[in-house]
Enzyme design. Structure first.
Site, mmCIF file in Angstrom:
data_model
loop_
_atom_site.group_PDB
_atom_site.id
_atom_site.type_symbol
_atom_site.label_atom_id
_atom_site.label_comp_id
_atom_site.label_asym_id
_atom_site.label_seq_id
_atom_site.Cartn_x
_atom_site.Cartn_y
_atom_site.Cartn_z
ATOM 1 N N HIS A 134 0.835 -1.200 0.000
ATOM 2 C CA HIS A 134 0.000 0.000 0.000
ATOM 3 C C HIS A 134 0.868 1.248 0.000
ATOM 4 O O HIS A 134 2.085 1.172 0.137
ATOM 5 C CB HIS A 134 -1.009 -0.011 1.147
ATOM 6 C CG HIS A 134 -0.420 0.027 2.511
ATOM 7 N ND1 HIS A 134 0.350 -0.991 3.037
ATOM 8 C CD2 HIS A 134 -0.495 0.965 3.496
ATOM 9 C CE1 HIS A 134 0.714 -0.684 4.274
ATOM 10 N NE2 HIS A 134 0.224 0.499 4.575
ATOM 11 N N HIS A 136 1.377 3.839 1.891
ATOM 12 C CA HIS A 136 1.903 4.574 3.051
ATOM 13 C C HIS A 136 3.436 4.654 3.012
ATOM 14 O O HIS A 136 4.112 3.735 2.574
ATOM 15 C CB HIS A 136 1.430 3.908 4.355
ATOM 16 C CG HIS A 136 -0.013 4.215 4.649
ATOM 17 N ND1 HIS A 136 -0.749 3.495 5.554
ATOM 18 C CD2 HIS A 136 -0.843 5.172 4.145
ATOM 19 C CE1 HIS A 136 -1.986 3.998 5.602
ATOM 20 N NE2 HIS A 136 -2.060 5.005 4.761
ATOM 21 N N ASP A 138 5.823 4.388 5.073
ATOM 22 C CA ASP A 138 6.728 3.418 5.662
ATOM 23 C C ASP A 138 6.786 2.107 4.864
ATOM 24 O O ASP A 138 7.596 1.247 5.164
ATOM 25 C CB ASP A 138 6.367 3.145 7.133
ATOM 26 C CG ASP A 138 4.925 2.747 7.322
ATOM 27 O OD1 ASP A 138 4.078 3.141 6.509
ATOM 28 O OD2 ASP A 138 4.635 2.028 8.301
ATOM 29 N N HIS A 139 5.943 1.965 3.856
ATOM 30 C CA HIS A 139 5.964 0.757 3.019
ATOM 31 C C HIS A 139 6.478 1.042 1.609
ATOM 32 O O HIS A 139 6.909 0.124 0.926
ATOM 33 C CB HIS A 139 4.556 0.144 2.931
ATOM 34 C CG HIS A 139 4.053 -0.318 4.265
ATOM 35 N ND1 HIS A 139 4.080 -1.639 4.656
ATOM 36 C CD2 HIS A 139 3.547 0.377 5.312
ATOM 37 C CE1 HIS A 139 3.592 -1.729 5.897
ATOM 38 N NE2 HIS A 139 3.269 -0.523 6.310
ATOM 39 N N HIS A 190 -7.394 -1.044 5.609
ATOM 40 C CA HIS A 190 -6.395 -0.091 6.098
ATOM 41 C C HIS A 190 -6.275 1.057 5.089
ATOM 42 O O HIS A 190 -6.337 2.231 5.460
ATOM 43 C CB HIS A 190 -5.080 -0.830 6.278
ATOM 44 C CG HIS A 190 -3.951 0.018 6.742
ATOM 45 N ND1 HIS A 190 -3.946 0.629 7.968
ATOM 46 C CD2 HIS A 190 -2.784 0.374 6.141
ATOM 47 C CE1 HIS A 190 -2.817 1.317 8.105
ATOM 48 N NE2 HIS A 190 -2.102 1.169 7.003
ATOM 49 N N ASP A 214 -0.365 -4.258 5.875
ATOM 50 C CA ASP A 214 -1.098 -3.821 7.060
ATOM 51 C C ASP A 214 -2.548 -4.308 7.028
ATOM 52 O O ASP A 214 -3.373 -3.874 7.839
ATOM 53 C CB ASP A 214 -1.078 -2.294 7.169
ATOM 54 C CG ASP A 214 0.298 -1.782 7.570
ATOM 55 O OD1 ASP A 214 1.174 -2.604 7.888
ATOM 56 O OD2 ASP A 214 0.499 -0.552 7.555
ATOM 57 N N HIS A 253 4.419 -5.168 9.951
ATOM 58 C CA HIS A 253 4.947 -4.565 11.179
ATOM 59 C C HIS A 253 5.085 -5.607 12.275
ATOM 60 O O HIS A 253 4.348 -6.595 12.314
ATOM 61 C CB HIS A 253 3.992 -3.478 11.715
ATOM 62 C CG HIS A 253 3.905 -2.264 10.859
ATOM 63 N ND1 HIS A 253 4.786 -1.212 10.959
ATOM 64 C CD2 HIS A 253 3.031 -1.917 9.880
ATOM 65 C CE1 HIS A 253 4.459 -0.271 10.083
ATOM 66 N NE2 HIS A 253 3.396 -0.692 9.419
HETATM 67 ZN ZN ZN Z 1 -0.019 1.553 6.486
#
Ligand code: ZN
Length: 356
Positions: A134, A136, A138-139, A190, A214, A253
């Site tokens: 996805h 975001h 951090d990914h 998410h 996530d 995570h």
């Molecule tokens: Zn995320």
């Protein structure tokens, strides 16, 4: 509480042989060709505690996965300094999938491109593709740099917002990398464009794997940010929850402890929650990761997959599965806010090996 990591645990100082190794291989999902029975394989971890039955010789298995866990605050700070972002990477996993026959490699969720390229170099493989779960930060934050450094790199995902995306995937699409098959599973909840990736190797009896980002974590799931509760229910229960129970779950995570503490609040009488929580605490004390789990395990203790179970309905005061899920998401969010701030996690590097 996790201890502060020692420098030895950090990726840049890690020995050639990572602190934690395991291996397994994968099985075709239902509807695909059955594997030959002679291809026996089992997990092997650490100093060979798990061995292939009968001590069989190395096979020509193709699929190997190298996860890298971004769990150490010192590295996070370095990333923050380089990236100029206030939010550090705290507990992200990224993965490198290696096709051993062709030496092609596919990365999943490139959080730290420099580290990924180090692993690619160390392994001597050719990185051709990035699968992003996805959009975001951090990914997907590493995609642009990786694409710049590796011209021609395919960056795939289901959301136009994914950085450096070269092609948008659709639900049900299948990709192939040598003997490795990937089925793309759209799992909104998410985010609206969240894709999970289900991998298996042809003609191999070992379990398949799902990279669930996530959408599904060990013992929980990411916050519902962009989709309806009904869509999230379909993603969790109908799409991911119906994969083969032996499927290894590689999530985005290391949130297992908090997830299971919430699961215990939801189902205080669930022995599977209690047992997994106590195991996860021990892993935390030992600075060890909790990925992967299996889908079969998740169905026993993850409340977000158990919305039809009586204790979970009772906890939420709802009966319709999507409403139960919606209430659970609300409770989980307030549980998160009430919890103490996350402590730094320890130990940055781990590796799982598919193949001997
Ligand atoms: Zn995320």
């Amino acid at each position: 509480m996790a201890q502060l990591p020692s420098r030895e645990g950090f990726a840049e100082d890690a020995p050639q042989r990572p602190a934690w190794r395991g291996r397994t291989c994968v099985r075709p999902p239902p509807g695909t060709r059955a594997p030959p029975p002679a291809h026996a394989c089992s997990l092997r971890r650490g100093a060979g505690r798990w061995r292939r039955p009968g001590g069989a010789p190395r096979s020509a298995r193709a699929l190997r996965i190298v996860p890298w866990a971004h769990l150490c605050p010192a590295v996070s700070q370095a990333v923050r300094a380089v990236g100029g972002r206030a939010q550090p990477l705290r507990d992200n996993y990224m993965y490198l999938v290696i096709e051993e026959h062709t030496r092609e490699a596919v990365a999943v969720d490139v959080a730290v491109p420099k580290r990924l390229l180090e692993i690619v170099g160390r392994e001597g493989v050719s990185l051709t593709t990035v699968l992003t779960t996805h959009h975001h930060w951090d990914h997907a934050r590493g995609n642009a740099e990786l694409a710049r450094l590796r011209p021609g790199l395919a960056v795939l995902g289901a959301d136009e917002r994914i950085c450096a995306l070269t092609r948008r995937l659709v639900h049900g699409e299948e990709l192939q990398f040598g003997a490795i098959h990937v089925r793309c599973l759209l799992t909104p909840g998410h985010t609206s464009g969240h894709m999970s990736y289900f991998l298996w190797e042809e003609d191999c009896p070992d379990p398949p794997a799902v990279f669930s980002g996530d959408a599904l974590s060990v013992g929980g799931c990411g916050l519902r940010l962009e989709s309806t509760a009904q869509q999230m229910y379909q993603s969790l229960v109908e799409t991911l929850g119906t994969l083969p129970p032996e499927t290894k779950v590689f999530c985005g995570h290391e949130h297992t402890l908090g997830n299971l503490e919430f699961a215990q609040k939801v189902e205080p009488g669930n022995d599977h929650v209690r047992a997994k929580l106590s195991w996860a605490k021990k892993r935390d004390e030992d600075d060890m990761p909790t990925v992967p789990s299996t889908l079969g395990e998740e169905l026993l203790y993850n409340p977000f997959l158990r919305v039809a179970e009586e204790p979970v309905c009772k906890f939420t005061g709802k009966a319709a599965p999507a409403e139960v899920l919606e209430a659970l998401c609300r409770e989980r969010a307030s549980f998160e806010r009430a919890a103490e701030p996350l402590q730094p996690q320890a130990r940055a590097l781990l590796a799982l090996q598919w193949g001997p």
